[in-house]
Structure formats: C-alpha cells, structure tokens
Design a protein around this motif. Sequence first.
Motif, short mmCIF file in Angstrom:
data_model
loop_
_atom_site.label_atom_id
_atom_site.label_comp_id
_atom_site.label_asym_id
_atom_site.label_seq_id
_atom_site.Cartn_x
_atom_site.Cartn_y
_atom_site.Cartn_z
N GLY A 30 40.02 38.71 37.68
CA GLY A 30 38.75 39.42 37.81
C GLY A 30 37.94 38.98 39.00
N PHE A 31 38.04 37.71 39.35
CA PHE A 31 37.27 37.17 40.46
C PHE A 31 38.11 37.02 41.72
CE2 PHE A 31 34.76 36.07 36.81
CZ PHE A 31 33.46 36.25 37.25
N PHE A 32 39.31 36.51 41.56
CA PHE A 32 40.23 36.39 42.70
C PHE A 32 41.63 36.15 42.15
CE2 PHE A 32 36.76 33.07 43.25
CZ PHE A 32 37.07 32.37 42.09
N THR A 33 42.52 37.10 42.43
CA THR A 33 43.90 36.95 41.99
C THR A 33 44.79 37.87 42.81
OG1 THR A 33 45.37 36.98 40.05
CG2 THR A 33 43.73 38.71 40.19
N PRO A 34 45.98 37.42 43.20
CA PRO A 34 46.89 38.32 43.92
C PRO A 34 47.51 39.33 42.94
CG PRO A 34 47.46 35.98 44.24
CD PRO A 34 46.51 36.06 43.10
N ASP A 35 47.69 40.57 43.40
CA ASP A 35 48.37 41.54 42.56
C ASP A 35 49.88 41.37 42.69
OD1 ASP A 35 49.14 42.75 44.96
OD2 ASP A 35 47.72 44.41 44.78
N SER A 36 50.65 42.28 42.10
CA SER A 36 52.12 42.14 42.10
C SER A 36 52.72 42.18 43.50
CB SER A 36 52.75 43.24 41.24
OG SER A 36 52.35 44.52 41.71
N ASN A 37 51.97 42.73 44.45
CA ASN A 37 52.44 42.79 45.84
C ASN A 37 51.88 41.66 46.70
OD1 ASN A 37 53.90 45.23 45.46
ND2 ASN A 37 51.96 46.36 45.53
N GLY A 38 51.15 40.72 46.05
CA GLY A 38 50.60 39.60 46.79
C GLY A 38 49.28 39.88 47.46
N LYS A 39 48.73 41.09 47.25
CA LYS A 39 47.43 41.43 47.85
C LYS A 39 46.32 40.93 46.94
CE LYS A 39 44.57 45.10 49.66
NZ LYS A 39 44.52 46.21 50.56
N ASP A 181 33.17 27.11 33.63
CA ASP A 181 32.25 28.24 33.71
C ASP A 181 32.77 29.34 32.81
OD1 ASP A 181 30.90 26.79 35.58
OD2 ASP A 181 31.43 28.05 37.29
N SER A 182 31.87 30.03 32.13
CA SER A 182 32.31 31.08 31.22
C SER A 182 33.11 32.16 31.92
CB SER A 182 31.10 31.70 30.50
OG SER A 182 30.15 32.17 31.43
N SER A 183 32.83 32.36 33.22
CA SER A 183 33.62 33.34 33.99
C SER A 183 35.08 32.93 34.04
CB SER A 183 33.06 33.46 35.41
OG SER A 183 33.00 32.19 36.04
N ASP A 184 35.35 31.64 34.19
CA ASP A 184 36.72 31.15 34.20
C ASP A 184 37.35 31.29 32.81
OD1 ASP A 184 36.91 30.23 36.91
OD2 ASP A 184 35.65 28.55 36.36
N LEU A 185 36.57 31.00 31.79
CA LEU A 185 37.12 31.00 30.43
C LEU A 185 37.47 32.41 29.95
CD1 LEU A 185 34.89 28.30 28.72
CD2 LEU A 185 37.21 28.05 29.62
N VAL A 186 36.68 33.40 30.36
CA VAL A 186 37.02 34.78 30.00
C VAL A 186 38.38 35.14 30.58
CG1 VAL A 186 36.41 37.19 30.41
CG2 VAL A 186 34.66 35.58 29.71
N GLY A 187 38.63 34.72 31.83
CA GLY A 187 39.94 34.96 32.44
C GLY A 187 41.03 34.16 31.77
N GLU A 289 29.31 48.66 41.43
CA GLU A 289 30.69 49.13 41.55
C GLU A 289 31.67 47.96 41.64
OE1 GLU A 289 31.19 53.05 43.97
OE2 GLU A 289 29.54 51.94 44.90
N ILE A 290 31.29 46.95 42.41
CA ILE A 290 32.15 45.77 42.55
C ILE A 290 32.31 45.08 41.20
CG2 ILE A 290 32.33 43.49 43.63
CD1 ILE A 290 30.81 44.69 46.05
N PHE A 291 31.21 44.95 40.46
CA PHE A 291 31.24 44.32 39.14
C PHE A 291 32.10 45.14 38.17
CE2 PHE A 291 29.92 43.27 34.91
CZ PHE A 291 29.48 41.96 34.94
N ASP A 292 31.84 46.43 38.10
CA ASP A 292 32.54 47.27 37.13
C ASP A 292 34.04 47.36 37.43
OD1 ASP A 292 30.14 47.70 35.89
OD2 ASP A 292 29.90 49.77 36.57
N ARG A 293 34.38 47.39 38.69
CA ARG A 293 35.79 47.51 39.07
C ARG A 293 36.58 46.26 38.70
NH1 ARG A 293 34.98 49.24 43.85
NH2 ARG A 293 34.86 47.28 44.97
N LYS A 296 34.32 44.36 34.50
CA LYS A 296 34.14 45.13 33.27
C LYS A 296 35.43 45.25 32.47
CE LYS A 296 31.51 49.11 31.65
NZ LYS A 296 30.77 50.32 32.06
N PRO A 297 36.60 45.45 33.12
CA PRO A 297 37.85 45.55 32.34
C PRO A 297 38.16 44.29 31.53
CG PRO A 297 38.18 46.40 34.56
CD PRO A 297 36.84 45.74 34.54
#
Length: 320
Positions: A30-39, A181-187, A289-293, A296-297
């Motif tokens: 949610g905050f920073f992670t590579p997708d399946s293509n490494g992006k 941080d709760s942000s980390d724990l949600v992830g 928009e950045i938050f919801d994208r 929010k999921p």
Amino acid sequence: MLSGLAHAGPTLDKINQRGTIKVGVGTTPGFFTPDSNGKWQGFFIDYGRALSIAVFGTPDKVEFTASSPQQRLPALQSGEFDILLSGVTVTATRAFKLGFHFGPTVFYDGQGILVRKDLGVTKAADLDGATIGAQSGTTGELNVADFFRKTGKTFTPVTIEDTGQFIDALESGRVDAITQDSSDLVGKRTQLKKPDDYVLLPERLSKEPLAPAIAGGDDRWLELVNWTVNATIQAEEWGITSANVDDFLKSEDPAIQRFLGVDPSFANDIGLDPKWAYNIIKTVGNYGEIFDRNLKPLGWERGYNSLWTDGGLLYSPPFR
C-alpha cells in the motif's frame, strides 16, 4: 530539466546532472511495494513520481531503492539517496542532532500493536507479561517501553532487525504481539496466512507523523518537496482531480489559474514550469486519489488524513 532550478543547491544540482531522483523507500503493501513486474507501486511511490514531474516534467525519472530502518538515515546522510519516502517519523533528534529536514506530513500515523486473537486481549494494557516484537532502529522500541513503564505493566521485548521476520515471529509463537506504525501493521496483517486470527488493538502508543526527509543544506530542494506535497492537498480541497483537471483550466478563479499555469506568472516567479502542478494532478492525482488508489483497498479510512475542511489535519498553505 528545469532551468529555474539550475545551481539551486547541491542536491538539485546532482539530480539535474544525473537525470534521475534517487529515492529511499520501504517495503510495506500500500505504501511501497514492487508489483509482479518489479515496478514500484504505492502511496509514497506516487509522491516520488510527483517529484520527478516537478523537476523533469515526467514521472519516470526516479529510482526507488528499498532501505531498512537501520540503513536509511545513514544512507541519506552519505548522499546515497536524494530523499527518503520511506515513512520516516519527524522527530526533534533527527532534525537537530542528525541534521535532516522534513517536508510536510503526508501521513498521520501512530504506533499500534498487532496480537493473536486467541490471547483474548482487547487493549494494550492487557498485554502485561507478554512478549512483544519491535523493529530495531525505529522509534517503536522506545515508544513501547515508555507505554509499559507509564502503565506499570511489564513485557519482554524481542528486537527484530528484518521486517520480514515479523510475520514468522508472530505466526510461530515466538512473540505474542508485534508493534510498529499502524500503517505497517495493516500491511503485515494482509501477509499473514490467517489474517482473521489477528487483531490490531485500538490504542496508538505514539504520534508518528510521516514525512519526506532530506539532508540539510539544500533549501531549494526542500521547498520543491514542500510544494509538490502541498499541490496534491490543495488540488483535493478545490475538487481538482486527474479526471477533471482539464475542465478547471477554464476556471475564472485567479488562484486556480495560477495553480494550473493558465496564469504563468506564479510559476515563473518561483522558477518552475507553469504546468508543473497541472502535470502532477493529471498524472498521479490529488491526495485523495493517491490515498484511495493505494490505501483504501487495504481497509484504511482517511481519519486524521482527511482535509482540514473534513475534520482532518491536511492543510496546504496558499499558492500565491
């Protein structure tokens, strides 16, 4: 390259000469992670791309590198990164002793505790005598110790260096709970084999305002970071989104005309492309928009990270 930024300070000079911005990030969904293509994808990643737009006019001249909490601040000091967008908490020690400058708070967070449901606890004070994992090199170690000291309870700390080991420690029963941080724990909760077997307790042990961090000595770079973040907040306040920004080009509001570059005088005065804010909103969107994208999921609610007009803490100084 923006000509108005030439010779503006050591960091911006290096960025312009190199042709890319080097950004230190973390590895939290949610905050920073590579997708399946490494992006790289995520909330803070979008702010890295917004900075690339502000400097170069394109979102792609930015290089993201994962850095642990133990490594990230020394790496910033040594010049390995131009900026940390890794969820760094603003503290007085980091500002005065370590000499870092912080941009605006982009995420108001607080330290939480994730526990196994079968412990039957509903609040942090119920964890008297528990074994709790905390990550070394973070404010979390001190915060959890302060909390238990204040409440007169005891706990056994387990220091964990690699954030990836948190999940193993919790699932194996090595620890009763983990704190970050709760942000980390949600992830983290989404990465557990049985997420519903764990619960994030309601207390927040600390204030954790997360902001971009840069090395001291480059005021121009700091201001560019400041106003890039502010642009996404101000756009949301005005109701400007990536979908309707072109309609706002017809606005007769002089403040919006300056903001979007219809009236180029403001941007010319500060040495930026008149379309810099327009391009940021058109490409990555406003704060909402950045938050919801990205968040929010995962079940995040805006909370404190709502606009000031909606009872939150987000507020942009005027663009004038």
